[in-house]
Design a protein around this motif. Structure first.
Motif, PDB file in Angstrom:
ATOM      1  N   ALA A  12       0.833  -1.208   0.000  1.00 36.96           N
ATOM      2  CA  ALA A  12       0.000   0.000   0.000  1.00 36.96           C
ATOM      3  C   ALA A  12       0.863   1.251   0.000  1.00 36.96           C
ATOM      4  CB  ALA A  12      -0.933  -0.011   1.213  1.00 36.96           C
ATOM      5  N   GLU A  13       1.953   1.245   0.768  1.00 37.60           N
ATOM      6  CA  GLU A  13       2.857   2.394   0.803  1.00 37.60           C
ATOM      7  C   GLU A  13       3.538   2.586  -0.555  1.00 37.60           C
ATOM      8  OE1 GLU A  13       5.511   1.595   3.989  1.00 37.60           O
ATOM      9  OE2 GLU A  13       4.009   2.004   5.566  1.00 37.60           O
ATOM     10  N   TYR A  14       3.845   1.482  -1.202  1.00 39.79           N
ATOM     11  CA  TYR A  14       4.478   1.527  -2.529  1.00 39.79           C
ATOM     12  C   TYR A  14       3.580   2.251  -3.524  1.00 39.79           C
ATOM     13  CZ  TYR A  14       6.837  -0.444  -6.705  1.00 39.79           C
ATOM     14  OH  TYR A  14       7.504  -0.613  -7.880  1.00 39.79           O
ATOM     15  N   LEU A  15       2.302   1.862  -3.586  1.00 39.67           N
ATOM     16  CA  LEU A  15       1.377   2.496  -4.527  1.00 39.67           C
ATOM     17  C   LEU A  15       1.122   3.950  -4.146  1.00 39.67           C
ATOM     18  CD1 LEU A  15      -1.237  -0.322  -5.260  1.00 39.67           C
ATOM     19  CD2 LEU A  15       0.739   0.381  -6.621  1.00 39.67           C
ATOM     20  N   THR A  16       1.087   4.231  -2.852  1.00 37.73           N
ATOM     21  CA  THR A  16       0.903   5.617  -2.416  1.00 37.73           C
ATOM     22  C   THR A  16       2.064   6.479  -2.884  1.00 37.73           C
ATOM     23  OG1 THR A  16      -0.392   4.957  -0.485  1.00 37.73           O
ATOM     24  CG2 THR A  16       0.650   7.126  -0.410  1.00 37.73           C
ATOM     25  N   ARG A  17       3.280   5.937  -2.820  1.00 36.19           N
ATOM     26  CA  ARG A  17       4.441   6.693  -3.288  1.00 36.19           C
ATOM     27  C   ARG A  17       4.382   6.899  -4.802  1.00 36.19           C
ATOM     28  NH1 ARG A  17       7.397   3.404   0.121  1.00 36.19           N
ATOM     29  NH2 ARG A  17       8.508   2.378  -1.585  1.00 36.19           N
ATOM     30  N   LEU A  18       3.924   5.872  -5.516  1.00 35.56           N
ATOM     31  CA  LEU A  18       3.775   6.039  -6.963  1.00 35.56           C
ATOM     32  C   LEU A  18       2.800   7.175  -7.269  1.00 35.56           C
ATOM     33  CD1 LEU A  18       3.597   2.439  -8.512  1.00 35.56           C
ATOM     34  CD2 LEU A  18       5.562   3.964  -8.363  1.00 35.56           C
ATOM     35  N   GLN A  19       1.695   7.223  -6.531  1.00 37.43           N
ATOM     36  CA  GLN A  19       0.727   8.302  -6.738  1.00 37.43           C
ATOM     37  C   GLN A  19       1.347   9.651  -6.419  1.00 37.43           C
ATOM     38  OE1 GLN A  19      -2.488   6.618  -4.294  1.00 37.43           O
ATOM     39  NE2 GLN A  19      -3.760   6.553  -6.122  1.00 37.43           N
ATOM     40  N   ALA A  20       2.070   9.737  -5.312  1.00 35.80           N
ATOM     41  CA  ALA A  20       2.681  11.007  -4.916  1.00 35.80           C
ATOM     42  C   ALA A  20       3.700  11.478  -5.939  1.00 35.80           C
ATOM     43  CB  ALA A  20       3.342  10.860  -3.546  1.00 35.80           C
ATOM     44  N   GLU A  21       4.396  10.527  -6.587  1.00 36.54           N
ATOM     45  CA  GLU A  21       5.386  10.882  -7.596  1.00 36.54           C
ATOM     46  C   GLU A  21       4.764  11.145  -8.963  1.00 36.54           C
ATOM     47  OE1 GLU A  21       8.180   7.719  -7.738  1.00 36.54           O
ATOM     48  OE2 GLU A  21       9.075   8.192  -5.793  1.00 36.54           O
ATOM     49  N   GLY A  22       3.458  10.975  -9.089  1.00 35.92           N
ATOM     50  CA  GLY A  22       2.815  11.160 -10.386  1.00 35.92           C
ATOM     51  C   GLY A  22       3.005   9.985 -11.316  1.00 35.92           C
ATOM     52  N   ARG A  23       3.374   8.816 -10.766  1.00 38.67           N
ATOM     53  CA  ARG A  23       3.598   7.640 -11.604  1.00 38.67           C
ATOM     54  C   ARG A  23       2.433   6.655 -11.556  1.00 38.67           C
ATOM     55  NH1 ARG A  23       8.526   4.824  -9.734  1.00 38.67           N
ATOM     56  NH2 ARG A  23       7.846   3.354 -11.345  1.00 38.67           N
ATOM     57  N   TYR A  24       1.413   6.939 -10.783  1.00 35.47           N
ATOM     58  CA  TYR A  24       0.194   6.125 -10.744  1.00 35.47           C
ATOM     59  C   TYR A  24      -0.968   7.103 -10.777  1.00 35.47           C
ATOM     60  CZ  TYR A  24      -3.384   2.931  -8.724  1.00 35.47           C
ATOM     61  OH  TYR A  24      -4.526   2.189  -8.477  1.00 35.47           O
ATOM     62  N   ALA A  25      -1.613   7.215 -11.931  1.00 34.87           N
ATOM     63  CA  ALA A  25      -2.672   8.204 -12.123  1.00 34.87           C
ATOM     64  C   ALA A  25      -3.953   7.500 -12.542  1.00 34.87           C
ATOM     65  CB  ALA A  25      -2.267   9.233 -13.171  1.00 34.87           C
ATOM     66  N   ARG A  26      -5.070   7.996 -12.025  1.00 33.28           N
ATOM     67  CA  ARG A  26      -6.368   7.396 -12.346  1.00 33.28           C
ATOM     68  C   ARG A  26      -7.333   8.469 -12.824  1.00 33.28           C
ATOM     69  NH1 ARG A  26      -8.850   3.914  -7.807  1.00 33.28           N
ATOM     70  NH2 ARG A  26      -9.155   5.978  -6.925  1.00 33.28           N
ATOM     71  N   ASP A  27      -8.166   8.077 -13.766  1.00 31.20           N
ATOM     72  CA  ASP A  27      -9.271   8.921 -14.224  1.00 31.20           C
ATOM     73  C   ASP A  27     -10.515   8.034 -14.174  1.00 31.20           C
ATOM     74  OD1 ASP A  27     -10.990  10.707 -15.352  1.00 31.20           O
ATOM     75  OD2 ASP A  27     -10.055  10.736 -17.324  1.00 31.20           O
ATOM     76  N   VAL A  28     -11.162   8.023 -13.007  1.00 28.90           N
ATOM     77  CA  VAL A  28     -12.295   7.123 -12.806  1.00 28.90           C
ATOM     78  C   VAL A  28     -13.560   7.939 -12.587  1.00 28.90           C
ATOM     79  CG1 VAL A  28     -10.892   5.225 -11.949  1.00 28.90           C
ATOM     80  CG2 VAL A  28     -11.748   6.917 -10.337  1.00 28.90           C
ATOM     81  N   TYR A  29     -14.703   7.346 -12.967  1.00 31.86           N
ATOM     82  CA  TYR A  29     -15.947   8.110 -12.954  1.00 31.86           C
ATOM     83  C   TYR A  29     -17.128   7.189 -12.685  1.00 31.86           C
ATOM     84  CZ  TYR A  29     -14.992   6.477 -17.697  1.00 31.86           C
ATOM     85  OH  TYR A  29     -14.625   5.722 -18.785  1.00 31.86           O
TER      86      TYR A  29
END
Length: 625
Positions: free
Chosen positions: A608-625
């Motif tokens: 979970a921390e790994y994915l959170t860091r990816l999001q913080a670095e702009g390397r995991y982005a979502r466009d969900v609706y």
């Protein structure tokens, strides 16, 4: 706990951005430099930076400034926060404005005046840029905040049962941590300014009072790389784009039922091409196109019949008088229900059942909001409405945003869309999505009122050597068509991997020929498919049985099958993108957690921390609706 493997270091800052930061930081103290580091990290990743305001010669002390933090999915909360910041700056207050993912969480304990402007996504979820902040506030390590004064403005949609749920939780949590609420929580529906404007006025008055002893200072604004200037065309002033092409992408086995073309099984997905020539509109892959639709005449007439009202009757609202039919055609929401309308209708209808559904915590409300349109409620609980009363009870149209499925570098002054036309049967009659039905009915040469909605968190990497992984089932594949076009036109060296899913290979494989051509030209390097409803002899179906039935295969299953490769790509610096329905996004996120944990020592918390860091670095982005 097993530590997550180190992530790739951010790309070096380009010379011009390094020079900009050098000019900005000259003379700032250590604390201010630490705060500015979040801005620098955003620049390093090539994302549009949040607006910041700093005092020349040193940042204002926490007790002398107003901090505004926003979390925004579609741009509405960002605009509301920017307006508040501009008003505060014009009043001579020291103010800084930060996107939630750029806010240094360690500074929260030192804040003295904090305003939060945040939208709620779907059924009570935070916008992607605020996930980290929401998790931090909910965590056990969050400091007590006895000296903080705060206020929260929530933006939401009363079509959802958990209206402004994230704003409510942040407001309650800050109070729980000992902070003092300076004014009540604001909860804005789609007509945002009805609530937001008076909330801002009151918030500004409180800020003036609380900061009146602070020394006056003129602010120097650090301009973002992509400043949020007022656009020439907007939701309220759209550009009339000419329709160039309206082509069905999916299966064609449809039958006519009543006033709708309706198929009980097959989907109707359209590829739409619009001309932006002469508009001056510019977009990047990942942005959305807003469409100001007209409600179909058949839908308007159905509402008028159900309400027993004359469309030619004059109706007035906000000082304007127009025929009721005109109001309902373009100025009122007819498909998405709202809680205030349901409450007003329950009162007029004397409907005890509807009043019970509206009681807090009743799970039946979400089901009602999910499968009833306005006309269904009018039929189910008949009531006496007059034209002005109905007009006042209904909301303005909800914003309709469609991910742009093209790159300007390839298509020029055009914007392409991938539109799933909503058609279904329920409650004894056919239903049509208002905006998708409007687009589907257009012919070549027709005008479409449009505007651009930027999405700066959903961009191809600034470093073109980075690999990208795109997960987009159904119409969620739309922005990735633009990504692949953009990367091909710019000669990006990084590899492109697409996961696509739908129901049937033969009828629902959107842009099949284009993807095959892209693979042949090495513009797309990997393509993995999941078709959930195909027969068991299909090569794209998982034939393993669950309770005697073949298991339906979705993109998250393909992700798990290729988990080792996916993890290796991420470890080597790949950027990860997800686009589509909120429920799909949650399933994909769960699969990603499993994949990271499986190849990261089996530690769920570290994953979970790994994915959170990816999001913080702009390397995991979502466009969900």
């Amino acid at each position: 706990m097993t530590a997550a493997p180190p992530l790739l270091a951010p790309s070096p800052l380009p010379d011009e951005r390094r020079a900009l930061l050098a000019r900005v930081v000259e003379g700032l103290d250590g604390a201010s430099l630490w705060w500015l580091s979040g801005y620098a990290a955003g620049l390093a990743q090539g994302h549009g930076a949040p607006q910041l305001a700093v005092l020349p010669g040193g940042a204002a002390q926490a007790g002398q400034r107003l901090t505004i933090v926003y979390g925004s999915q579609t741009g509405n909360a960002r605009r509301a926060a920017e307006t508040l910041a501009q008003e505060a700056e014009a009043a001579g207050l020291a103010v800084r404005l930060l996107r939630a993912d750029a806010y240094p969480q360690r500074e929260l304990a030192g804040e003295r005046l904090l305003y939060v402007v945040i939208s709620t996504q779907g059924e009570g979820d935070p916008p992607d840029d605020a996930i980290g902040l929401v998790e931090f506030l909910a965590g056990k390590r969050t400091p007590k905040l006895p000296e903080l004064k705060y206020a929260v403005l929530g933006l939401g949609d009363t079509s959802y049962a958990d209206f402004c749920g994230i704003a409510r939780r942040i407001d309650a949590r800050l109070a729980e941590l000992g902070a003092t609420r300076v004014q009540p929580l604001g909860e804005a529906d789609l007509d945002i300014d009805t609530v937001a404007a008076p909330w801002r006025a009151q918030a500004l008055a409180h800020a003036r009072e609380l900061l009146k002893s602070a020394p006056a200072a003129h602010l120097a604004t650090v301009t973002p790389l992509r400043p949020h200037a007022t656009p020439a065309w907007s939701h309220d002033k759209p550009f009339a784009a000419e329709l160039l092409l309206n082509q069905r992408l999916s299966g064609r086995e449809f039958r006519n039922v009543g006033f709708l073309e309706y198929g009980p099984v097959d989907k109707d997905v359209r590829h739409i091409e619009l001309s932006l020539e002469g508009s001056g509109l510019a977009y990047e892959p990942g942005d959305a196109l807003g469409v100001r639709h007209r409600n179909p005449d058949a839908l308007v007439e159905a509402v008028l019949r159900a309400a027993r009202l004359d469309g030619a009757a004059a109706a007035s609202a906000n000082g304007e008088t127009r025929p009721l039919h005109e109001w309902l055609s373009s100025r009122r929401e007819l498909t998405r229900l709202s809680r205030p309308f349901l409450a007003a209708h329950a009162e007029r209808a004397g409907a005890a059942e509807l009043r019970q559904l509206l009681e807090p915590g009743n799970p039946g409300l979400a089901a009602l909001l999910g499968d009833h349109q306005l006309v269904d409620v009018l039929h189910r609980w008949p009531a006496e409405w007059d034209a002005d009363g109905l007009l006042a009870a209904l909301r303005p149209p909800a914003q309709r945003l469609y991910s742009i499925a093209s790159s300007r570098k390839r298509v020029g002054e055009e914007a392409h869309l991938t539109v799933d036309v909503l058609r279904y049967q329920a409650h004894g009659h056919d239903h049509l999505g208002a905006a998708s039905g409007f687009l589907a009915a257009l012919g070549e040469g027709d005008g479409v009122p449009v505007y651009i909605e930027p999405n700066e968190r959903f961009r191809v990497p600034a470093d073109a050597s980075r690999d990208i992984v795109m997960i987009g089932p159904g119409t969620g594949v739309a922005p990735f068509r633009g990504f692949v076009q953009e990367r091909a036109e710019t000669g990006a060296a990084g590899r492109n991997w697409l996961f696509f899913g739908a129901r049937h290979f033969n009828t629902d494989f959107l842009y099949q020929v284009e993807w095959q051509d892209a693979l042949r030209r090495k513009e797309l390097h990997r393509l993995d498919l999941a078709f959930s409803r195909d027969p068991v002899n299909s090569p794209h179906t998982d034939v393993r049985a669950v309770a005697g039935e073949p298991r339906k295969t979705y993109v998250q299953h393909r992700l798990r099958e290729h988990g080792r490769d996916l993890y290796d790509w991420l470890q080597n610096g790949a950027h990860l993108y997800v686009c589509g329905a909120i429920s799909m996004g949650k399933d994909v996120h769960a699969a990603l957690l499993d994949i990271v944990a499986a190849h990261n020592g089996g530690d769920a918390e570290a994953a979970a921390e790994y994915l959170t860091r990816l999001q913080a670095e702009g390397r995991y982005a979502r466009d969900v609706y």
